[in-house]
Design a protein around this motif. Structure first.
Motif, PDB file in Angstrom:
ATOM      1  N   LYS A 254       0.838  -1.203   0.000  1.00 37.69           N
ATOM      2  CA  LYS A 254       0.000   0.000   0.000  1.00 37.69           C
ATOM      3  C   LYS A 254       0.871   1.250   0.000  1.00 37.69           C
ATOM      4  O   LYS A 254       2.074   1.191   0.245  1.00 37.69           O
ATOM      5  CB  LYS A 254      -0.905   0.032   1.234  1.00 37.69           C
ATOM      6  CG  LYS A 254      -1.937  -1.079   1.306  1.00 37.69           C
ATOM      7  CD  LYS A 254      -3.005  -0.921   0.242  1.00 37.69           C
ATOM      8  CE  LYS A 254      -4.090  -1.985   0.365  1.00 37.69           C
ATOM      9  NZ  LYS A 254      -3.586  -3.339   0.112  1.00 37.69           N
ATOM     10  N   GLY A 255       0.246   2.391  -0.264  1.00 36.18           N
ATOM     11  CA  GLY A 255       0.887   3.681  -0.116  1.00 36.18           C
ATOM     12  C   GLY A 255       0.346   4.359   1.130  1.00 36.18           C
ATOM     13  O   GLY A 255      -0.456   3.787   1.870  1.00 36.18           O
ATOM     14  N   CYS A 256       0.760   5.610   1.358  1.00 28.19           N
ATOM     15  CA  CYS A 256       0.285   6.313   2.549  1.00 28.19           C
ATOM     16  C   CYS A 256       0.368   7.823   2.359  1.00 28.19           C
ATOM     17  O   CYS A 256       1.099   8.319   1.500  1.00 28.19           O
ATOM     18  CB  CYS A 256       1.069   5.894   3.784  1.00 28.19           C
ATOM     19  SG  CYS A 256       2.790   6.462   3.771  1.00 28.19           S
ATOM     20  N   VAL A 257      -0.381   8.525   3.176  1.00 23.03           N
ATOM     21  CA  VAL A 257      -0.304   9.981   3.277  1.00 23.03           C
ATOM     22  C   VAL A 257      -0.231  10.335   4.748  1.00 23.03           C
ATOM     23  O   VAL A 257      -1.069   9.875   5.532  1.00 23.03           O
ATOM     24  CB  VAL A 257      -1.538  10.668   2.653  1.00 23.03           C
ATOM     25  CG1 VAL A 257      -1.493  12.179   2.932  1.00 23.03           C
ATOM     26  CG2 VAL A 257      -1.595  10.433   1.160  1.00 23.03           C
ATOM     27  N   ILE A 258       0.762  11.141   5.133  1.00 23.37           N
ATOM     28  CA  ILE A 258       0.816  11.655   6.498  1.00 23.37           C
ATOM     29  C   ILE A 258       0.920  13.179   6.440  1.00 23.37           C
ATOM     30  O   ILE A 258       1.309  13.737   5.411  1.00 23.37           O
ATOM     31  CB  ILE A 258       1.986  11.061   7.316  1.00 23.37           C
ATOM     32  CG1 ILE A 258       3.338  11.426   6.672  1.00 23.37           C
ATOM     33  CG2 ILE A 258       1.834   9.559   7.472  1.00 23.37           C
ATOM     34  CD1 ILE A 258       4.534  11.068   7.533  1.00 23.37           C
TER      35      ILE A 258
END
Length: 341
Positions: A254-258
């Motif tokens: 998966k990818g992510c955003v923080i």
């Protein structure tokens, strides 16, 4: 046997790709082996559940500097760091083994001081010391620590398992341990130039404690269990937040955003790094030795998680093709970078 091969330096590929390369041809032959090298701890099924084991190696001149690191604190830190890897799989540590190699620089009293720190940590977290061996080293000190715990298969949390739109959470605050290290290194350099100078460590107590005497986050694991919350994925933040996120993203595909404004950074950490002309966000992402827990949760658990102290929701998971990104304070999207990938 290497004559016809082009030499490749370890630093050219980084730690984690090297571990992956070395483990490619390792085959597991026992059905009881649930996981090993690619997780924070190994797991083996037994009649009562699963035995978990995690190992840590600490080398003088690489992982610690005895110029400013008290032996009692070193013993405590080595035990705490090893325990953190079990906690990162939702497992409570119960037993510990330690092996120490020393040169003739060290006395019996020095070894006793080191073990006092190990005992203090184990006593605090109700972990039994079940093994101790001492060997020789030509130079310096080396410490190897193994921690063990048991849990049911369904209680285990791996790095993989995070789903799209799930919440990304982290315990405690980030960057303080690295900031403490910078202060210690600064005062060491001053001392080397002028041994008459006394170190100026006043006002930095919290940062020094985070570097010299970190605490494993058993409190977070217990709080999650009390709220009947089971993370979908989890890992240890020991080499920076970006590296920990990369482990979860890679394992979960998966990818992510923080969000930068959601990163938990203590005021003293921020101000100290500003004094040193270092961006606190950079240290939170790429510093080390925080030993906090990074984990993902289903959105329906938000109402329960928001009542637990010392947990911050910092972003969410997304599809792999969207990448791993940070939304900065000025609302710019930048790709997360980490060493050793």
């Amino acid at each position: 046997m290497f004559e016809d091969k082009e030499r490749k330096e370890i630093e050219s590929i980084g730690k984690y790709p090297l571990i992956q390369k070395l483990s490619e041809k390792i085959e597991l032959s026992h059905a009881e082996t649930l996981c090993g090298i690619n997780e924070d701890a190994s797991a083996v099924t037994v009649a009562e559940g699963v035995i978990f084991n995690a190992s840590r190696l600490f080398m003088e001149y690489v992982h610690f500097d005895l110029t400013y690191f008290p032996l009692r604190h070193l013993g405590y830190k080595c035990a705490a760091a090893a325990m953190s890897d079990l906690l990162a799989m939702n497992v409570i540590p119960t037993h510990l083994r330690i092996n120490i190699a020393v040169s003739n620089r060290f006395s019996v009293e020095a070894m006793e001081e080191l073990m006092t720190g190990v005992r203090m940590c184990c006593h605090r977290y109700k972990v039994d010391i079940v093994g101790l061996d001492v060997g020789s080293s030509r130079t310096g000190m080396a410490i190897s620590v193994d921690t063990f715990g048991t849990a049911k298969d369904e209680e285990m949390v791996k790095r993989g398992g995070a789903g799209e739109k799930e919440l990304i959470c982290v315990s405690g605050d980030l960057g303080a341990a690295y900031a403490g290290l910078l202060i210690l290194e600064r005062e060491k350099q001053v001392f080397e130039v002028n041994p008459e100078m006394q170190p100026d460590l006043s006002g930095y107590d919290y940062l020094l404690e985070r570097q010299l005497k970190p605490e494993p986050r058993l409190d977070i694991i217990n709080a999650l269990k009390e709220k009947a919350i089971k993370p979908t994925s989890m890992t240890n933040v020991d080499e920076g937040l970006a590296g920990a996120l990369a482990k979860i993203c890679n394992a979960s595909d998966k990818g992510c955003v923080i969000y930068e404004n959601k990163l938990p950074i203590d005021t003293l950490t921020f101000n100290t790094l500003k004094e040193l002309k270092i961006v606190a966000t950079t240290v939170a992402l790429s510093g080390g030795e925080d030993y906090e827990l990074l984990f993902t949760l289903k959105q329906e658990d938000y109402e329960k998680i928001k009542t637990i102290e010392n947990i911050s929701v910092i972003g969410y998971m997304q599809e792999k093709s969207a990448g791993e990104n940070l939304i900065t304070n000025d609302e710019m999207m930048v790709e997360l970078k980490t060493m050793g990938r």
